[in-house]
Design a protein around this motif. Structure first.
Motif, short mmCIF file in Angstrom:
data_model
loop_
_atom_site.label_atom_id
_atom_site.label_comp_id
_atom_site.label_asym_id
_atom_site.label_seq_id
_atom_site.Cartn_x
_atom_site.Cartn_y
_atom_site.Cartn_z
N THR A 1 0.83 -1.21 0.00
CA THR A 1 0.00 0.00 0.00
C THR A 1 0.86 1.25 0.00
O THR A 1 0.50 2.26 -0.61
CB THR A 1 -0.95 0.02 1.20
N ILE A 2 2.00 1.22 0.69
CA ILE A 2 2.90 2.38 0.69
C ILE A 2 3.41 2.65 -0.72
O ILE A 2 3.44 3.80 -1.19
CB ILE A 2 4.08 2.14 1.65
N ALA B 1 2.58 9.14 -1.15
CA ALA B 1 3.49 8.35 -0.33
C ALA B 1 4.84 8.24 -1.04
O ALA B 1 4.94 7.61 -2.09
CB ALA B 1 2.92 6.96 -0.07
N HIS C 1 0.36 3.97 -3.20
CA HIS C 1 -0.59 5.02 -2.86
C HIS C 1 -0.09 6.41 -3.23
O HIS C 1 1.08 6.75 -2.99
CB HIS C 1 -0.93 4.99 -1.37
N ARG D 1 -7.06 2.53 4.15
CA ARG D 1 -6.88 1.32 3.36
C ARG D 1 -5.90 0.36 4.03
O ARG D 1 -6.17 -0.84 4.14
CB ARG D 1 -6.39 1.68 1.96
N ALA D 2 -4.77 0.87 4.47
CA ALA D 2 -3.72 0.01 5.02
C ALA D 2 -4.17 -0.70 6.28
O ALA D 2 -3.83 -1.86 6.52
CB ALA D 2 -2.47 0.83 5.29
N TRP E 1 -4.78 6.62 2.73
CA TRP E 1 -3.85 5.49 2.84
C TRP E 1 -4.04 4.73 4.15
O TRP E 1 -4.08 3.50 4.17
CB TRP E 1 -2.40 5.98 2.74
N GLY F 1 6.21 10.50 -4.52
CA GLY F 1 4.95 10.74 -3.83
C GLY F 1 4.28 12.06 -4.14
O GLY F 1 3.29 12.41 -3.49
N PRO G 1 -4.42 12.46 1.27
CA PRO G 1 -3.93 11.13 0.86
C PRO G 1 -3.42 10.27 2.02
O PRO G 1 -3.50 9.03 1.94
CB PRO G 1 -2.81 11.45 -0.14
N VAL G 2 -2.90 10.87 3.08
CA VAL G 2 -2.43 10.07 4.21
C VAL G 2 -3.61 9.44 4.95
O VAL G 2 -3.54 8.28 5.37
CB VAL G 2 -1.55 10.91 5.16
#
Length: 738
Positions: free
Chosen positions: A142-143, A149, A146, A379-380, A376, A163, A372-373
């Motif tokens: 995921t990192i 990132a 995404h 999701r993560a 992320w 990123g 976005p963080v």
């Protein structure tokens, strides 16, 4: 691009968009920490927080907890030894818009390797070599995938991914305004940061009228701040506001905002203690833990329940007895989800006589929408995991379902399957953490099984393998050592003093959940039956430990589980006593079950009049009825005469209370008991729990203590007839009873 150039570029676009950026420094730990220090030097931020495993944040997340409620322009998290998904979940929310979250990680390709395994997941008799790396591999993927990132290989000194997203400039929030009909002070509305927050505060004004107000939001939307402004406004008006939450740290923002508002209004009298604010007009804002707050001590005017979805339904329902109540809850999050709150509690709320007012906050306060963080992290860590849509399973029956194993490889290969399964597990328990996702994917002692309908998860069970412990480990446990992941052997060994309890191998049902669209239609029982068929020949027992309610006890009893223990203290959050039940599957399991059944029957007689004297009668009835092999009562001839005389003639209960207690216990343990519900509750409250006559009469709605006494005598008549000896029969006939 150098690291310094990358940091400047990330920070520049993060500030322009009022978003956050993720910077991963992957490789050797010392090189990563050196690179993190260089990054902070580039930011010129002396107040940035660095959390390293040397501080113990992996296993003791106090450092991360200190960040709750704070804002940072940058946070560095060491993800090497002792990495914890819980800590990552806490840290993400501490970074402000325009800031950086910096992760110092092993090489991403190697992170899933055994050398980086989380030893906490190595439940005895398993070792760290048995821990898999699916969660860490998924996290690394995921990192890399995404937006927002960045990844730097610190060993090679190269930027793997910058990123950068080239976002548009941030839009300003819609400014809040003071409603024309506001009853809270204008200063409270002027302290709001968004129109959403002001709308929530306006909804909370209904607490003045005795409403139940529900405020829902994702993290970072200011829901706790709105609750704090409401609490301060009420206190300034002389009201007593009781605040509760799973822990004080969850409600810290409520108190900070209430204190700031009272200061602005000039009505802050001071802090009576660390958890109480007092106002000059006699109002106050005070905190109590849920087990204390549920009794509504000192008759508060209003209750604010922060992180309400983290509390069980039984606890939440108690707060409906308050004059006014606000339930403030997170929509997506591991301290309870708004979806779980809706499924489990909304019906109780609707059935109450309260006006219910809803408010929802959507606009983030500390960073822009679509950050976005945040996306992320959701999701993560599966913060937004939820079950399948209702219509996909609603018309199914257990016969339509397919039983299947959900191993870690299958779950990580199918994101939809993982989200549906984990979404159900989140709803099954009021306290689910990010670490639970890591356990699901990597712990060697866990097995996951499900019933699926057309590929969608309709029910899921998480089983934990326990026992099979060596003699040395069993001895250490007996002498007080804690052994991870062996809850049932631990209780039976250390608390109940059974040195052999850890020898047999069993499966504890850690979680079981049925989709709410097909709940109470047999899916849970079908899933358990399939688990029993699959694993029954490989283990000695199945077991479960849970907060006991009559409904849950009956469910487990119907599925072949029998009570062997009832805890003597309440869970501080749920307020419930825990039941432990076993379902033996081998001779060794039968021996374990039988000796603990005997011991449970022997101690529960006196336990109900001591530590369990406040156990709800219906819970007591359920756990006793779910116990196997009750022997007939053993009374002397004299005791039988006393009991028979009290039931049929002028005898007195006080002449032999122990005999009445033994007979009551035998009746409640008897699966063929003939008493009605009220009579059984009376046997629990008076002879077993030794309540005084006035209290028992009041609790069970008898019009007088005399009526209550007569009812007890009447309840013993069928017991004398069922269990009585010749001496009892002779005494009964003395009073003309044929």
């Amino acid at each position: 691009m150098t690291l310094a150039d990358l940091v400047v570029a990330l920070r520049t676009e993060a500030e322009r968009a009022n978003e956050r950026r993720l910077l991963t420094l992957a490789g050797d730990r010392e090189c990563g920490l050196d690179a993190a220090r260089d990054a902070l030097a580039t930011l010129d931020d002396p107040d940035a927080t660095v959390l390293t495993t040397r501080e113990g944040v992996g296993t003791h997340p106090d450092g991360a907890d200190r960040l709750l409620g704070t804002t940072q322009t940058a946070v560095v998290l060491d993800c090497h030894d002792g990495f914890s998904a819980n800590v990552l979940g806490r840290v993400v929310g501490a970074v402000d818009g325009g800031g950086l979250l910096v992760l110092v990680t092993p090489p991403l390709d190697a992170w899933s390797g055994s050398e980086y395994a989380d030893e906490r997941l190595a439940v005895p008799p398993f070792t760290a070599a048995d821990v898999t790396g699916h969660f860490r591999r998924r996290l690394a993927d995921t990192i890399r995938a995404h937006p927002g990132a960045a990844v730097v290989d610190v060993d090679a000194g190269t930027v793997e991914h910058d990123g950068l997203t080239d976002p548009p400039p941030a839009r300003s929030h819609t400014p809040p305004s003071v409603p024309a009909d506001a009853t809270f002070p204008p200063d409270a509305y002027e302290a709001c940061l968004t129109a959403d927050q002001a709308d929530a505060l306006s909804a909370l004004e209904r607490l003045r009228d005795g409403a139940a107000v529900v405020v829902e939001a994702d993290r970072g939307r200011g829901k706790s701040a709105a609750a704090g402004l409401a609490a301060g406004s009420l206190a300034a008006a002389g009201r007593d506001v009781l605040v509760t939450a799973p822990a004080y740290r969850n409600a810290a923002e409520v108190f900070e905002r209430a204190e700031a508002l009272l200061t602005t209004l000039g009505t802050l009298d001071g802090r009576a203690d660390d958890h109480t604010l007092t106002a000059t007009g006699g109002g106050r804002v005070r905190f109590l833990a849920p087990d204390e707050a549920g009794c509504l001590p000192d008759d508060p005017d209003a209750v604010v329940v922060d992180e309400a979805a983290a509390l069980p339904v039984r606890r939440l329902t108690a707060f409906l007895d308050a004059p006014a109540v606000a339930f403030v809850t997170t929509v997506h999050g591991y301290e309870g989800t708004g979806r779980g709150f809706d499924v489990r509690f909304r019906d109780h709320l609707a059935e109450s006589d309260r006006d219910v007012v809803d408010a929802r906050l959507d606009d983030p306060i500390r960073y822009a929408a679509g950050d976005p963080v945040e996306v992320w992290a959701f999701r993560a860590l599966l913060l937004d995991a939820r079950p399948a849509a209702d219509q996909l399973v609603a018309d199914a029956t257990p016969a339509d379902a397919t039983y299947r194993a959900l191993d870690a490889a299958a779950l990580t290969a199918d994101e939809h399957l993982l989200r549906e399964a984990f979404g159900l597990l989140v709803l099954a328990h009021y306290r689910t953490e990010p670490d639970d996702l890591a356990r699901l994917l990597d712990a060697p002692n866990l097995d996951c099984r499900a019933l699926t309908v057309d590929g969608h998860v309709a029910a899921v069970a998480l089983l934990a393998r326990e026992g099979g412990l060596s003699e040395s480990r069993r001895t250490a446990m007996y002498e007080g050592a804690r052994v991870r992941g062996n809850m049932l052997p631990d209780v039976l060994t250390s608390q109940l003093r059974d040195l052999e309890a850890g020898r047999p191998v069993g499966y504890r049902v850690l979680r079981i959940a049925t989709h709410h669209a097909v709940r109470s239609t047999g899916f849970g029982s079908r899933l358990l039956a399939d688990c029993h068929d699959e694993f029954g020949d490989a283990v000695d027992w199945f077991g479960v430990g849970y907060g006991a309610t009559p409904r849950l006890v009956r469910f487990w009893e119907r599925n072949g589980y029998r009570t062997v223990h009832c805890s003597t203290t309440r869970n501080a959050t749920s307020g419930e006593y825990s039941a432990i039940m076993l379902r033996p599957t081998s001779d060794a399991g039968e021996a374990l079950h039988d000796r603990h059944t005997r011991r449970f029957r022997a101690r529960i007689r006196d336990g109900l009049s001591d530590a369990l004297d406040d156990l709800a009668p219906d819970v007591a009835r359920a756990v006793l009825r779910a116990t196997d092999g009750a022997p007939p009562p053993s009374l002397t001839d004299h005791e039988w005469r006393v009991v028979a005389a009290a039931a049929f003639g002028p005898g007195l209960y006080d002449a032999a209370p122990g005999a009445f207690r033994d007979l009551a216990l035998a009746s409640l343990l008897d699966p063929d008991g003939s008493l009605d519900d009220r009579q059984e509750r009376l046997l629990v409250r008076k002879p077993l729990q030794a309540g005084d006559w006035e209290t028992v009469a009041d609790d069970l709605n008898y019009v007088s203590t005399r009526q209550c006494m007569r009812a007890l005598g009447a309840a013993y008549r069928p017991l004398v007839e069922r269990f009585g000896t010749d001496a009892a029969e002779e005494e009964r006939r003395r009073y003309g009873s044929d």
